[in-house]
Design a protein around this motif. Structure first.
Motif, PDB file in Angstrom:
ATOM      1  N   ALA A 166       0.839  -1.201   0.000  1.00  0.00           N
ATOM      2  CA  ALA A 166       0.000   0.000   0.000  1.00  0.00           C
ATOM      3  C   ALA A 166       0.875   1.252   0.000  1.00  0.00           C
ATOM      4  CB  ALA A 166      -0.937   0.005   1.202  1.00  0.00           C
ATOM      5  N   ALA A 167       1.955   1.233   0.786  1.00  0.00           N
ATOM      6  CA  ALA A 167       2.859   2.392   0.826  1.00  0.00           C
ATOM      7  C   ALA A 167       3.524   2.608  -0.529  1.00  0.00           C
ATOM      8  CB  ALA A 167       3.912   2.203   1.917  1.00  0.00           C
ATOM      9  N   LEU A 168       3.971   1.529  -1.142  1.00  0.00           N
ATOM     10  CA  LEU A 168       4.645   1.652  -2.443  1.00  0.00           C
ATOM     11  C   LEU A 168       3.679   2.103  -3.533  1.00  0.00           C
ATOM     12  CD1 LEU A 168       6.904  -1.521  -2.304  1.00  0.00           C
ATOM     13  CD2 LEU A 168       7.688   0.861  -2.229  1.00  0.00           C
ATOM     14  N   THR A 169       2.499   1.505  -3.562  1.00  0.00           N
ATOM     15  CA  THR A 169       1.570   1.811  -4.649  1.00  0.00           C
ATOM     16  C   THR A 169       0.801   3.108  -4.430  1.00  0.00           C
ATOM     17  OG1 THR A 169      -0.153   0.402  -3.687  1.00  0.00           O
ATOM     18  CG2 THR A 169       1.333  -0.611  -5.310  1.00  0.00           C
ATOM     19  N   ALA A 170       0.949   3.721  -3.268  1.00  0.00           N
ATOM     20  CA  ALA A 170       0.360   5.039  -3.038  1.00  0.00           C
ATOM     21  C   ALA A 170       1.090   6.123  -3.829  1.00  0.00           C
ATOM     22  CB  ALA A 170       0.372   5.381  -1.549  1.00  0.00           C
ATOM     23  N   VAL A 171       2.294   5.806  -4.276  1.00  0.00           N
ATOM     24  CA  VAL A 171       3.107   6.759  -5.036  1.00  0.00           C
ATOM     25  C   VAL A 171       2.738   6.645  -6.514  1.00  0.00           C
ATOM     26  CG1 VAL A 171       5.450   7.453  -5.654  1.00  0.00           C
ATOM     27  CG2 VAL A 171       4.974   6.551  -3.354  1.00  0.00           C
ATOM     28  N   PRO A 172       2.323   7.740  -7.130  1.00  0.00           N
ATOM     29  CA  PRO A 172       1.980   7.695  -8.555  1.00  0.00           C
ATOM     30  C   PRO A 172       3.165   7.202  -9.397  1.00  0.00           C
ATOM     31  CG  PRO A 172       1.265   9.767  -7.585  1.00  0.00           C
ATOM     32  CD  PRO A 172       2.106   9.079  -6.552  1.00  0.00           C
ATOM     33  N   GLY A 173       2.867   6.358 -10.358  1.00  0.00           N
ATOM     34  CA  GLY A 173       3.902   5.834 -11.243  1.00  0.00           C
ATOM     35  C   GLY A 173       4.617   4.611 -10.718  1.00  0.00           C
ATOM     36  N   SER A 174       4.173   4.082  -9.591  1.00  0.00           N
ATOM     37  CA  SER A 174       4.859   2.937  -8.976  1.00  0.00           C
ATOM     38  C   SER A 174       4.744   1.657  -9.791  1.00  0.00           C
ATOM     39  CB  SER A 174       4.325   2.695  -7.572  1.00  0.00           C
ATOM     40  OG  SER A 174       2.930   2.449  -7.603  1.00  0.00           O
ATOM     41  N   SER A 175       3.808   1.616 -10.728  1.00  0.00           N
ATOM     42  CA  SER A 175       3.566   0.371 -11.461  1.00  0.00           C
ATOM     43  C   SER A 175       4.749  -0.069 -12.315  1.00  0.00           C
ATOM     44  CB  SER A 175       2.318   0.498 -12.339  1.00  0.00           C
ATOM     45  OG  SER A 175       2.499   1.523 -13.299  1.00  0.00           O
ATOM     46  N   ASP A 176       5.685   0.816 -12.580  1.00  0.00           N
ATOM     47  CA  ASP A 176       6.831   0.394 -13.387  1.00  0.00           C
ATOM     48  C   ASP A 176       7.861  -0.404 -12.589  1.00  0.00           C
ATOM     49  OD1 ASP A 176       7.682   2.649 -11.963  1.00  0.00           O
ATOM     50  OD2 ASP A 176       8.911   3.425 -13.587  1.00  0.00           O
ATOM     51  N   VAL A 177       7.791  -0.375 -11.259  1.00  0.00           N
ATOM     52  CA  VAL A 177       8.748  -1.148 -10.463  1.00  0.00           C
ATOM     53  C   VAL A 177       8.100  -2.082  -9.439  1.00  0.00           C
ATOM     54  CG1 VAL A 177      10.706   0.407 -10.766  1.00  0.00           C
ATOM     55  CG2 VAL A 177       9.149   0.776  -8.871  1.00  0.00           C
ATOM     56  N   VAL A 178       6.814  -1.923  -9.169  1.00  0.00           N
ATOM     57  CA  VAL A 178       6.138  -2.813  -8.225  1.00  0.00           C
ATOM     58  C   VAL A 178       5.517  -3.959  -9.010  1.00  0.00           C
ATOM     59  CG1 VAL A 178       4.269  -3.040  -6.556  1.00  0.00           C
ATOM     60  CG2 VAL A 178       5.691  -0.982  -6.555  1.00  0.00           C
ATOM     61  N   ASP A 179       5.930  -5.182  -8.678  1.00  0.00           N
ATOM     62  CA  ASP A 179       5.396  -6.349  -9.375  1.00  0.00           C
ATOM     63  C   ASP A 179       4.163  -6.900  -8.670  1.00  0.00           C
ATOM     64  OD1 ASP A 179       5.402  -8.527 -11.325  1.00  0.00           O
ATOM     65  OD2 ASP A 179       5.989  -9.772  -9.621  1.00  0.00           O
ATOM     66  N   ARG A 180       4.314  -7.326  -7.425  1.00  0.00           N
ATOM     67  CA  ARG A 180       3.169  -7.919  -6.722  1.00  0.00           C
ATOM     68  C   ARG A 180       3.453  -8.050  -5.232  1.00  0.00           C
ATOM     69  NH1 ARG A 180       3.204 -13.371  -9.971  1.00  0.00           N
ATOM     70  NH2 ARG A 180       4.169 -11.937 -11.411  1.00  0.00           N
ATOM     71  N   GLY A 181       2.351  -8.263  -4.504  1.00  0.00           N
ATOM     72  CA  GLY A 181       2.441  -8.506  -3.074  1.00  0.00           C
ATOM     73  C   GLY A 181       1.651  -9.739  -2.703  1.00  0.00           C
ATOM     74  N   PHE A 182       2.120 -10.404  -1.679  1.00  0.00           N
ATOM     75  CA  PHE A 182       1.463 -11.594  -1.144  1.00  0.00           C
ATOM     76  C   PHE A 182       1.086 -11.291   0.305  1.00  0.00           C
ATOM     77  CE2 PHE A 182       4.604 -12.924  -4.246  1.00  0.00           C
ATOM     78  CZ  PHE A 182       3.961 -13.894  -5.002  1.00  0.00           C
ATOM     79  N   VAL A 183      -0.189 -11.336   0.621  1.00  0.00           N
ATOM     80  CA  VAL A 183      -0.615 -11.200   2.004  1.00  0.00           C
ATOM     81  C   VAL A 183      -0.885 -12.614   2.506  1.00  0.00           C
ATOM     82  CG1 VAL A 183      -2.306 -10.259   3.620  1.00  0.00           C
ATOM     83  CG2 VAL A 183      -1.540  -8.902   1.656  1.00  0.00           C
ATOM     84  N   THR A 184      -0.006 -13.083   3.361  1.00  0.00           N
ATOM     85  CA  THR A 184      -0.059 -14.467   3.830  1.00  0.00           C
ATOM     86  C   THR A 184      -0.154 -14.464   5.351  1.00  0.00           C
ATOM     87  OG1 THR A 184       2.366 -14.569   3.783  1.00  0.00           O
ATOM     88  CG2 THR A 184       1.196 -15.355   1.841  1.00  0.00           C
ATOM     89  N   TYR A 185      -1.315 -14.108   5.834  1.00  0.00           N
ATOM     90  CA  TYR A 185      -1.529 -13.966   7.266  1.00  0.00           C
ATOM     91  C   TYR A 185      -1.539 -15.325   7.974  1.00  0.00           C
ATOM     92  CZ  TYR A 185      -2.849 -10.831  11.060  1.00  0.00           C
ATOM     93  OH  TYR A 185      -2.849 -10.069  12.191  1.00  0.00           O
ATOM     94  N   SER A 186      -2.147 -16.306   7.361  1.00  0.00           N
ATOM     95  CA  SER A 186      -2.218 -17.634   7.991  1.00  0.00           C
ATOM     96  C   SER A 186      -1.002 -18.478   7.608  1.00  0.00           C
ATOM     97  CB  SER A 186      -3.491 -18.368   7.565  1.00  0.00           C
ATOM     98  OG  SER A 186      -3.391 -18.755   6.201  1.00  0.00           O
ATOM     99  N   ASN A 187      -0.740 -19.483   8.419  1.00  0.00           N
ATOM    100  CA  ASN A 187       0.343 -20.411   8.092  1.00  0.00           C
ATOM    101  C   ASN A 187       0.046 -21.154   6.798  1.00  0.00           C
ATOM    102  OD1 ASN A 187       1.736 -19.630  10.362  1.00  0.00           O
ATOM    103  ND2 ASN A 187       1.241 -21.461  11.552  1.00  0.00           N
TER     104      ASN A 187
END
Length: 157
Positions: A30-51
């Protein structure tokens, strides 16, 4: 830590980023993608709360979870390596911790384990933020994770 500074450094190095998050629940992305233009360097995130999510999405070994627990450098390493392997990113950061309230004598509130994976390998470290409150632990975790990524980017030729 400025997400913009991380994005600028990643852009300058031609590096894409991924994150595997447990205790932050997506706050790094969320912090990274809040910056306009971040799509050129942000690939993906995994939210893995459970084991189960850590195992299914990132390939964390059940034996590692059983031996060390979810809040451990061993799991943070496997999370980071799994995010790197399951993405197009060249650097992946991972976090797993106890934001609170709660914790135990052996794993106190505010303990967060960080992992970082790239072509140079996988590193991990633990930070004890203390019982500063859930929101503060999560915010400090995001800042520290971004600082780790920036330091790694700055160390690259």
């Amino acid at each position: 830590m400025s997400a913009g500074a991380v994005l600028e450094a990643a852009r300058a190095k031609g590096v894409t980023l991924a994150a595997a998050e447990s205790c932050t629940g997506g706050m790094i992305m969320a912090a990274l993608t809040a910056v306009p233009g971040s799509s050129d360097v942000v690939d993906r995130g995994f939210v893995t709360y459970s084991n189960a999510a850590k195992c299914e999405m990132l390939g964390v070994l059940p034996a590692t979870l059983q031996a060390h627990g979810a809040v451990s450098e061993a799991v943070a390493r496997e999370m980071a390596a799994g995010a790197l392997a399951r993405s197009e990113a060249r650097i992946a950061v991972a976090v797993t911790g106890i934001a609170g309230p709660g914790g135990s004598e052996h794993k106190p509130e505010g303990r967060v384990c960080f992992g970082l994976a790239d072509a140079q390998g996988v590193i991990a470290e633990t930070v004890e933020f203390g019982a500063i409150g859930r929101d503060a632990v999560r915010a400090a975790t995001v800042d520290h994770a971004l600082a780790m990524v920036l330091a790694r980017l700055q160390a690259q030729p």
